[in-house]
Design a protein around this motif. Structure first.
Motif, mmCIF file in Angstrom:
data_model
loop_
_atom_site.group_PDB
_atom_site.id
_atom_site.type_symbol
_atom_site.label_atom_id
_atom_site.label_comp_id
_atom_site.label_asym_id
_atom_site.label_seq_id
_atom_site.Cartn_x
_atom_site.Cartn_y
_atom_site.Cartn_z
ATOM 1 N N ASP A 41 -9.506 -0.724 -2.082
ATOM 2 C CA ASP A 41 -9.780 0.714 -2.107
ATOM 3 C C ASP A 41 -8.460 1.470 -2.174
ATOM 4 O O ASP A 41 -7.388 0.912 -1.929
ATOM 5 N N ALA A 42 -8.535 2.751 -2.509
ATOM 6 C CA ALA A 42 -7.324 3.574 -2.609
ATOM 7 C C ALA A 42 -7.282 4.588 -1.474
ATOM 8 O O ALA A 42 -8.315 5.052 -0.996
ATOM 9 N N PHE A 43 -6.073 4.910 -1.051
ATOM 10 C CA PHE A 43 -5.907 5.972 -0.067
ATOM 11 C C PHE A 43 -6.397 7.285 -0.668
ATOM 12 O O PHE A 43 -6.148 7.581 -1.833
ATOM 13 N N ALA A 98 10.306 -2.307 6.081
ATOM 14 C CA ALA A 98 10.734 -2.020 7.452
ATOM 15 C C ALA A 98 9.667 -1.231 8.202
ATOM 16 O O ALA A 98 9.411 -1.476 9.394
ATOM 17 N N ILE A 99 9.030 -0.279 7.531
ATOM 18 C CA ILE A 99 7.933 0.476 8.144
ATOM 19 C C ILE A 99 6.808 -0.470 8.541
ATOM 20 O O ILE A 99 6.287 -0.418 9.667
ATOM 21 N N ALA A 100 6.423 -1.331 7.612
ATOM 22 C CA ALA A 100 5.343 -2.282 7.883
ATOM 23 C C ALA A 100 5.724 -3.224 9.024
ATOM 24 O O ALA A 100 4.903 -3.514 9.910
ATOM 25 N N TYR A 101 6.951 -3.682 9.013
ATOM 26 C CA TYR A 101 7.418 -4.606 10.063
ATOM 27 C C TYR A 101 7.358 -3.938 11.436
ATOM 28 O O TYR A 101 6.911 -4.545 12.415
ATOM 29 N N ALA A 128 0.821 -1.210 0.000
ATOM 30 C CA ALA A 128 0.000 0.000 0.000
ATOM 31 C C ALA A 128 0.855 1.260 0.000
ATOM 32 O O ALA A 128 0.494 2.272 -0.617
ATOM 33 N N LEU A 129 1.993 1.218 0.683
ATOM 34 C CA LEU A 129 2.894 2.368 0.715
ATOM 35 C C LEU A 129 3.552 2.618 -0.638
ATOM 36 O O LEU A 129 4.034 3.719 -0.898
ATOM 37 N N VAL A 182 0.863 11.489 0.541
ATOM 38 C CA VAL A 182 2.055 10.909 1.176
ATOM 39 C C VAL A 182 2.633 9.800 0.297
ATOM 40 O O VAL A 182 3.849 9.715 0.090
ATOM 41 N N VAL A 183 1.751 8.957 -0.224
ATOM 42 C CA VAL A 183 2.209 7.869 -1.094
ATOM 43 C C VAL A 183 2.714 8.433 -2.425
ATOM 44 O O VAL A 183 3.805 8.078 -2.888
#
Length: 294
Positions: free
Chosen positions: A262-264, A286-289, A252-253, A271-272
């Motif tokens: 769905d979309a952000f 790493a962010i997701a983790y 998603a990022l 941001v994306v």
């Protein structure tokens, strides 16, 4: 709510003037002298940190970093300033110490406090090398001789003296302290989330004076931006409860597409678009983790 804010801030302005000396100087020593910045790393960090998204009016065709679009909040409308190398309208007359003071201490070269709409409360965690790299990158930005619009704030929010008290109450200058016991991936994710990408700035509640609820980070909040509604929680429990996985979140990022197809929208879409989609796959992972294991 706005009436309460006016009463609270209005009563503090005079007192804040007397506190100005408490936060007039940076409190953490740095060693910027002699550091050589890496332009490529600085440009990458600028993207990840949201500099492009906030300081470029993409919708109206503004030049890169020449000043951002209006940010309408309960306190008034803010405009991110020109960060190009123009000496009159931008930061071309600054040096690296001025740059560091702004990013990590929330102060202008003249010693004025910045509004916390500028997320220096997160950038304070950037390292000396981060600052050197960012400064090297910003020195390559073409000068644009356009002045950003002035903030549109009513009394007492237009009184910068009150910001000195705000910083004394809510701002602690600090550097990122890695928890190496959790592994390299967790540490990298922590740095990105807690400092560079400043996720808590939107995903955490704020008090009546606009300061973050440090005790309950990432639990979601009503957006400070007009018309955006509620920003979702991104705690581990909330993400798992909504069916997110680490793989979904990292994707998603990059894509802007949520796990349900769905979309952000709103500011997260920006941001994306302007930030996380440019990041390395390993950093998004790493962010997701970090978020899924915090």
């Amino acid at each position: 709510m706005k009436r309460t804010l006016i009463i609270l801030l209005g009563s503090s302005v005079a007192f804040a003037i007397g506190w100005k000396s408490l936060t007039s100087e940076a409190t953490i020593a740095s060693s910027l002298k002699g550091l050589e910045g890496d332009v490529g790393r600085g440009a990458y960090l600028a993207r990840a940190s949201g500099c492009i998204a906030c300081h470029t009016d993409v919708v109206n065709g503004g030049a890169a970093l020449a000043g951002g679009p209006p940010l309408k909040t309960p306190f008034g409308t803010f405009y991110a300033p020109n960060l190009t190398t123009d000496k009159v309208h931008g930061i071309g007359g600054w040096n690296i110490d001025d740059f560091s003071l702004a990013l990590r201490s929330g102060k202008s070269p003249q010693g004025d406090s910045y509004y916390p709409a500028f997320p220096y409360t997160f950038y304070t965690k950037l390292s000396d090398q981060d600052i050197a790299d960012l400064w090297a990158a910003f020195k390559t930005v073409p000068a644009i001789g356009v002045s950003a619009k002035d903030h549109e704030l009513g009394f007492p929010f237009n009184q910068r003296a009150g910001l000195t008290l705000w910083q004394a109450l809510f701002f602690n200058e600090e550097r990122f302290q890695p928890d190496t016991s959790r592994g390299e991936k967790f540490t990298r994710g922590a740095y990105l989330v807690e400092a560079a990408t400043h996720c808590a700035a939107c995903h955490s509640e704020r008090n009546l004076l606009g300061a973050l609820d440090q005790d309950n980070p990432f639990t979601g909040s009503e957006s400070m931006l007009e018309g955006e509604g509620r920003v979702p929680a991104i705690t581990k429990q909330a993400l798992l409860g909504k069916g997110w996985t680490e793989l979904d979140l990292a994707y998603a990022l990059k894509s802007g597409l949520k796990h349900d197809g769905d979309a952000f929208g709103g500011s997260m879409g920006e941001v994306v678009r302007d930030g996380t989609s440019f990041m390395r796959k390993a950093d998004r992972e790493a962010i997701a983790y970090y978020l899924m294991n915090k």
